[in-house]
Design an enzyme around this catalytic site. Structure first.
Site, PDB file in Angstrom:
ATOM      1  N   LYS A 139       0.859  -1.179   0.000  1.00 24.41           N
ATOM      2  CA  LYS A 139       0.000   0.000   0.000  1.00 24.41           C
ATOM      3  C   LYS A 139       0.894   1.227   0.000  1.00 24.41           C
ATOM      4  CE  LYS A 139      -3.853  -2.005   2.628  1.00 24.41           C
ATOM      5  NZ  LYS A 139      -4.681  -1.861   3.849  1.00 24.41           N
ATOM      6  N   HIS A 142       0.384   5.928   3.544  1.00 24.58           N
ATOM      7  CA  HIS A 142      -0.743   6.816   3.823  1.00 24.58           C
ATOM      8  C   HIS A 142      -0.325   7.887   4.832  1.00 24.58           C
ATOM      9  CE1 HIS A 142      -4.753   8.164   5.050  1.00 24.58           C
ATOM     10  NE2 HIS A 142      -5.178   7.636   3.919  1.00 24.58           N
ATOM     11  N   HIS A 145       0.055   7.487   8.687  1.00 22.98           N
ATOM     12  CA  HIS A 145       1.248   6.962   9.363  1.00 22.98           C
ATOM     13  C   HIS A 145       2.241   8.064   9.699  1.00 22.98           C
ATOM     14  CE1 HIS A 145       0.368   2.667   8.912  1.00 22.98           C
ATOM     15  NE2 HIS A 145      -0.104   2.960   7.727  1.00 22.98           N
TER      16      HIS A 145
END
Length: 489
Positions: A139, A142, A145
């Site tokens: 992923k 984002h 985080h």
């Protein structure tokens, strides 16, 4: 610097009361700086002096305070001395305070500024493992985080500066049922060509599409469970695809960490502890801690009365492990490998119950060192969006911080001509991002605001950099500039 003034005030007290100056050091404390209120710099507790027998423990403490304050005279170092409620306040000469504050930089002591204080002499030092950032494999990084990354890096820097051996660990989310979904999804929607062109974006798109399909397709759900079972059995085809996803993601993440000025000593992950999870399950069984619920899941009863009112699930009904099972194995493995004195997990506050259960299970298994494990939790960032308003990835946020800062610099009439304006905009923009994150209370959620973050005035990273640059120019502290330029916050 604080110790210098504390010693001078202690010497003044020692002369007045005919005592050793050392007896006054514990009773003298620095006063916190308040933004909108002028206050003293140090305070002396009369209560502490009475307890330690330096002053009579009987009699009116306020009268003692006023009498002692009257005996102490201001001088070139201490401008004002006043009596409070059981406290004596000392206000320092501002010019001398500024001079002493900057003195270490002129001596080339930049790296150790504030760390040579005698207050740290009794500080216990050891090996500290800090787990932070910990994004998910396959992923894009984002923005959610970001706080763990910033706060964890700050804790690591602080602990290391105080003389500890710090191990910075990035515990990647590289195992679990979501990889079953991604693996099953890639076989349906994936493209090797697109994976080479824009790896994380393509994996993100595959995951979103597979997740959407799984909502109304039992076939996709079953395929996801089957792929994860293949991973847990270490079947070569599934492991090969998973390994490819992991390597691609770590490479992309390292690029972002480099932009933030952050490094890790170890990239670990849930996958590293598959063998140990079975040992954990066996130990829980041998200690009589593993129970089977009505649903067929493996649980540990954490209720004080043993009535199953507070359980933690460690095995699914099909025998596959869960996140907490792998966390138990990881904690035990780290203790064996690093023999740490303290371990700190840095995640958002939604995981407080998870870590409470983790530490409780470790203690129940006989691991007394679990008492030295801590969870540093924090609030969430709200409203962190780019101009397009799309799903926010951290790289997009960093790019936009740079672009907005560069625009502001170009619009300002006071901006000097720079060799590399984009690099400067990157450093200042990232500093602004970090400082905005540190401004509010740790546990509170906060609303992200681009305009407020990049303001050149007020409590912002931009103003901090601007003030620092002016100090460097006035004092000629080029090395100080180079250190700060690397945004080691």
């Amino acid at each position: 610097m604080a110790c210098f003034f504390r010693r001078k005030i202690a010497a003044k007290l020692a002369k007045t009361l005919q005592q050793s100056e050392d007896v006054f050091i514990p009773a003298l404390t620095a006063v916190p700086v308040f933004k909108k209120q002028l206050s003293a710099d140090f305070k002396l507790s009369l209560g502490a002096l009475r307890v330690n027998g330096i002053l009579p423990s009987s009699g009116d403490i306020q009268l003692q305070t006023e009498n002692l304050a009257a005996q102490l005279k201001p001088d070139s170092m201490v401008e004002e001395i006043s009596a409070g409620h059981g406290l004596i306040h000392f206000k320092l000469n501002r010019s001398l305070l500024a001079e002493k504050l900057l003195e270490p930089f002129g001596k080339g002591e930049n790296d150790n500024f504030g760390l040579n204080s005698e207050l740290f002499d009794t500080l216990k030092r050891g090996t500290i493992l800090v787990e932070f950032s910990s994004p998910n494999i396959a992923k894009k990084f984002h923005a959610g985080h970001l706080r763990s990354t910033i706060i964890g890096n700050f804790i690591s820097n602080l602990k290391q500066s105080l003389g500890n051996n710090v191990i910075r660990m990035n515990y990647l989310g590289d195992w679990g049922m979501q990889f079953g979904l991604l693996g099953a999804g890639f076989s349906r929607f994936g493209s090797i060509e697109k994976l080479k062109e824009n790896p994380l974006q393509h994996l993100f798109e595959v995951y979103v599409q597979a997740n959407k399909e799984a909502e109304h397709s039992e076939d996709v759900k079953l395929a996801a469970k089957d792929f994860f079972r293949q991973l847990e059995r270490h079947e070569s085809q599934a492991i090969s695809l998973w390994q490819q996803f992991r390597e691609i993601t770590v490479k992309e993440y390292q690029h972002i960490y480099k932009r933030l000025g952050i490094h890790f000593d170890e990239y670990s992950g849930e996958s590293c502890h598959q063998a140990q999870t079975q040992e954990v399950v066996q130990e829980l069984q041998s200690r009589g801690l593993l129970k089977i619920s009505e649903k067929g899941t493996g649980v540990v009863d954490l209720s004080p009365n043993g009535d199953m009112s507070n359980i933690c699930t460690v095995l699914r009904s099909d025998g596959t492990t869960l996140y907490i099972t792998r966390d138990i194995a990881a904690a035990i493995s780290r203790k064996e490998k690093y023999c740490f004195d303290e371990m700190i997990y840095v995640t958002d506050k939604s995981q407080e119950n998870h870590f409470s259960q983790l530490f409780q299970i470790l203690l129940t298994m006989g691991n007394s060192w679990a008492e030295r494990c801590r969870h540093v939790s924090f609030g969430l960032v709200q409203g962190m969006k780019t101009r397009t308003g799309e799903v926010v990835f951290l790289e997009d946020v960093l790019d936009e911080a740079q672009a907005r800062m560069l625009h502001n610099m170009n619009q300002s009439k006071t901006t000097k001509e720079l060799e590399n304006p984009k690099e400067t905009a990157e450093k200042v923009g990232i500093s602004a991002l970090i400082v905005q994150d540190f401004k509010g209370p740790l546990q509170s959620d906060y609303k992200f605001d681009w305009d407020r973050m990049l303001q050149a005035q007020g409590d912002t990273g931009v103003f901090l950099q601007y003030t620092h640059a002016r100090l460097c120019r006035k004092t000629g502290l080029n090395r100080m500039y180079n250190i700060f330029r690397s945004h080691k916050l």
